[in-house]
Design a protein around this motif. Sequence first.
Motif, PDB file in Angstrom:
ATOM      1  N   GLY A  41      92.902  10.921  36.485  1.00 24.57           N
ATOM      2  CA  GLY A  41      92.543  10.765  35.077  1.00 24.57           C
ATOM      3  C   GLY A  41      92.732  12.049  34.296  1.00 24.57           C
ATOM      4  N   LYS A  42      92.457  13.169  34.938  1.00 21.87           N
ATOM      5  CA  LYS A  42      92.650  14.469  34.278  1.00 21.87           C
ATOM      6  C   LYS A  42      94.123  14.800  34.100  1.00 21.87           C
ATOM      7  CE  LYS A  42      88.224  16.170  35.760  1.00 21.87           C
ATOM      8  NZ  LYS A  42      87.458  16.976  36.673  1.00 21.87           N
ATOM      9  N   GLN A  43      94.993  14.066  34.798  1.00 20.52           N
ATOM     10  CA  GLN A  43      96.437  14.248  34.667  1.00 20.52           C
ATOM     11  C   GLN A  43      97.052  13.223  33.715  1.00 20.52           C
ATOM     12  OE1 GLN A  43      98.164  14.271  38.590  1.00 20.52           O
ATOM     13  NE2 GLN A  43      96.731  15.813  39.320  1.00 20.52           N
ATOM     14  N   GLY A  44      96.203  12.455  33.038  1.00 12.89           N
ATOM     15  CA  GLY A  44      96.687  11.521  32.029  1.00 12.89           C
ATOM     16  C   GLY A  44      96.709  10.056  32.433  1.00 12.89           C
ATOM     17  N   TRP A  45      96.417   9.754  33.690  1.00 14.73           N
ATOM     18  CA  TRP A  45      96.420   8.352  34.099  1.00 14.73           C
ATOM     19  C   TRP A  45      95.231   7.644  33.456  1.00 14.73           C
ATOM     20  CZ3 TRP A  45     100.552   6.136  35.939  1.00 14.73           C
ATOM     21  CH2 TRP A  45     101.532   6.948  36.525  1.00 14.73           C
ATOM     22  N   THR A  46      95.543   6.549  32.771  1.00  9.21           N
ATOM     23  CA  THR A  46      94.589   5.899  31.880  1.00  9.21           C
ATOM     24  C   THR A  46      94.540   4.398  32.158  1.00  9.21           C
ATOM     25  OG1 THR A  46      95.203   7.553  30.219  1.00  9.21           O
ATOM     26  CG2 THR A  46      94.013   5.609  29.436  1.00  9.21           C
ATOM     27  N   LEU A  47      93.335   3.849  32.244  1.00 12.78           N
ATOM     28  CA  LEU A  47      93.144   2.422  32.492  1.00 12.78           C
ATOM     29  C   LEU A  47      93.030   1.662  31.175  1.00 12.78           C
ATOM     30  CD1 LEU A  47      90.587   2.741  35.412  1.00 12.78           C
ATOM     31  CD2 LEU A  47      93.047   2.288  35.570  1.00 12.78           C
ATOM     32  N   VAL A  48      93.554   0.443  31.174  1.00 11.58           N
ATOM     33  CA  VAL A  48      93.537  -0.405  29.982  1.00 11.58           C
ATOM     34  C   VAL A  48      93.106  -1.808  30.408  1.00 11.58           C
ATOM     35  CG1 VAL A  48      94.902  -1.333  28.071  1.00 11.58           C
ATOM     36  CG2 VAL A  48      95.483   0.911  29.030  1.00 11.58           C
ATOM     37  N   ASP A  49      92.094  -2.334  29.742  1.00 11.70           N
ATOM     38  CA  ASP A  49      91.573  -3.666  30.032  1.00 11.70           C
ATOM     39  C   ASP A  49      92.368  -4.701  29.226  1.00 11.70           C
ATOM     40  OD1 ASP A  49      90.112  -6.028  30.306  1.00 11.70           O
ATOM     41  OD2 ASP A  49      88.185  -4.979  30.254  1.00 11.70           O
ATOM     42  N   LEU A  50      93.191  -5.485  29.927  1.00  6.56           N
ATOM     43  CA  LEU A  50      94.024  -6.484  29.243  1.00  6.56           C
ATOM     44  C   LEU A  50      93.205  -7.597  28.606  1.00  6.56           C
ATOM     45  CD1 LEU A  50      97.019  -6.881  31.735  1.00  6.56           C
ATOM     46  CD2 LEU A  50      96.958  -5.615  29.576  1.00  6.56           C
ATOM     47  N   LYS A  51      91.968  -7.809  29.061  1.00  2.00           N
ATOM     48  CA  LYS A  51      91.122  -8.841  28.461  1.00  2.00           C
ATOM     49  C   LYS A  51      90.607  -8.436  27.087  1.00  2.00           C
ATOM     50  CE  LYS A  51      89.423 -11.199  32.563  1.00  2.00           C
ATOM     51  NZ  LYS A  51      88.225 -11.608  33.317  1.00  2.00           N
ATOM     52  N   LYS A  52      90.625  -7.124  26.806  1.00  2.66           N
ATOM     53  CA  LYS A  52      90.055  -6.640  25.550  1.00  2.66           C
ATOM     54  C   LYS A  52      91.070  -6.022  24.595  1.00  2.66           C
ATOM     55  CE  LYS A  52      85.623  -5.466  27.728  1.00  2.66           C
ATOM     56  NZ  LYS A  52      84.708  -4.355  28.034  1.00  2.66           N
ATOM     57  N   VAL A  53      92.203  -5.547  25.118  1.00  2.08           N
ATOM     58  CA  VAL A  53      93.148  -4.831  24.267  1.00  2.08           C
ATOM     59  C   VAL A  53      93.978  -5.815  23.432  1.00  2.08           C
ATOM     60  CG1 VAL A  53      95.076  -4.734  25.929  1.00  2.08           C
ATOM     61  CG2 VAL A  53      94.766  -2.880  24.270  1.00  2.08           C
ATOM     62  N   LYS A  54      94.296  -5.411  22.224  1.00  7.93           N
ATOM     63  CA  LYS A  54      95.172  -6.203  21.351  1.00  7.93           C
ATOM     64  C   LYS A  54      96.622  -5.899  21.726  1.00  7.93           C
ATOM     65  CE  LYS A  54      92.033  -7.264  17.908  1.00  7.93           C
ATOM     66  NZ  LYS A  54      91.417  -8.503  18.053  1.00  7.93           N
ATOM     67  N   LYS A  55      97.479  -6.882  21.516  1.00 12.47           N
ATOM     68  CA  LYS A  55      98.885  -6.739  21.900  1.00 12.47           C
ATOM     69  C   LYS A  55      99.535  -5.542  21.209  1.00 12.47           C
ATOM     70  CE  LYS A  55     103.246  -9.217  22.248  1.00 12.47           C
ATOM     71  NZ  LYS A  55     103.950 -10.485  21.968  1.00 12.47           N
ATOM     72  N   ALA A  56      99.269  -5.329  19.929  1.00 14.20           N
ATOM     73  CA  ALA A  56      99.873  -4.208  19.203  1.00 14.20           C
ATOM     74  C   ALA A  56      99.475  -2.871  19.825  1.00 14.20           C
ATOM     75  CB  ALA A  56      99.485  -4.250  17.727  1.00 14.20           C
ATOM     76  N   MET A  57      98.221  -2.741  20.229  1.00 22.30           N
ATOM     77  CA  MET A  57      97.761  -1.509  20.870  1.00 22.30           C
ATOM     78  C   MET A  57      98.441  -1.339  22.226  1.00 22.30           C
ATOM     79  SD  MET A  57      95.828   1.222  20.757  1.00 22.30           S
ATOM     80  CE  MET A  57      94.483   0.993  19.605  1.00 22.30           C
ATOM     81  N   LEU A  58      98.584  -2.430  22.982  1.00 20.57           N
ATOM     82  CA  LEU A  58      99.258  -2.356  24.274  1.00 20.57           C
ATOM     83  C   LEU A  58     100.710  -1.921  24.106  1.00 20.57           C
ATOM     84  CD1 LEU A  58      99.196  -2.720  27.337  1.00 20.57           C
ATOM     85  CD2 LEU A  58      99.806  -5.130  26.955  1.00 20.57           C
ATOM     86  N   VAL A  59     101.370  -2.442  23.102  1.00 19.26           N
ATOM     87  CA  VAL A  59     102.753  -2.029  22.830  1.00 19.26           C
ATOM     88  C   VAL A  59     102.798  -0.524  22.554  1.00 19.26           C
ATOM     89  CG1 VAL A  59     104.684  -2.235  21.206  1.00 19.26           C
ATOM     90  CG2 VAL A  59     103.541  -4.295  22.051  1.00 19.26           C
TER      91      VAL A  59
END
Length: 117
Positions: free
Chosen positions: A73-91
């Motif tokens: 995580g300190k190297q930039g690896w970031t988790l994203v919850d597909l159940k909550k994220v909007k498509k535009a943000m995911l793009v």
Amino acid sequence: MVAINTFKQLALSFPGTEEQPHFEKSSYRVKKKIFATHAPDSHIICVKLSEIDQSVFCAFDKTIIYPVDNKWGKQGWTLVDLKKVKKAMLVDLLTTAYNGVAVDKATRQQGIKAKRS
């Protein structure tokens, strides 16, 4: 909410992207470098961001986008919850992650120098 198939289609839509196994996950790579991963039984994906990009995206909502809880995580690896994220943000997330690995360091530095001129 973004479906897993939608995530896969978006990740594979970038030029030169390949899906390959990475341990128990699927990885999405360009120039043999991973910019995103996904475990088959999860609604959480992982993207590679710069530390600055990670802080910007995580500031949006830490229940949706948050750093991996270890040295990765300190190297930039970031988790994203597909159940909550909007498509535009995911793009935006995938585009940022892809560009972070697809564009070589020399080109990024040259772009920074050009902006300063």
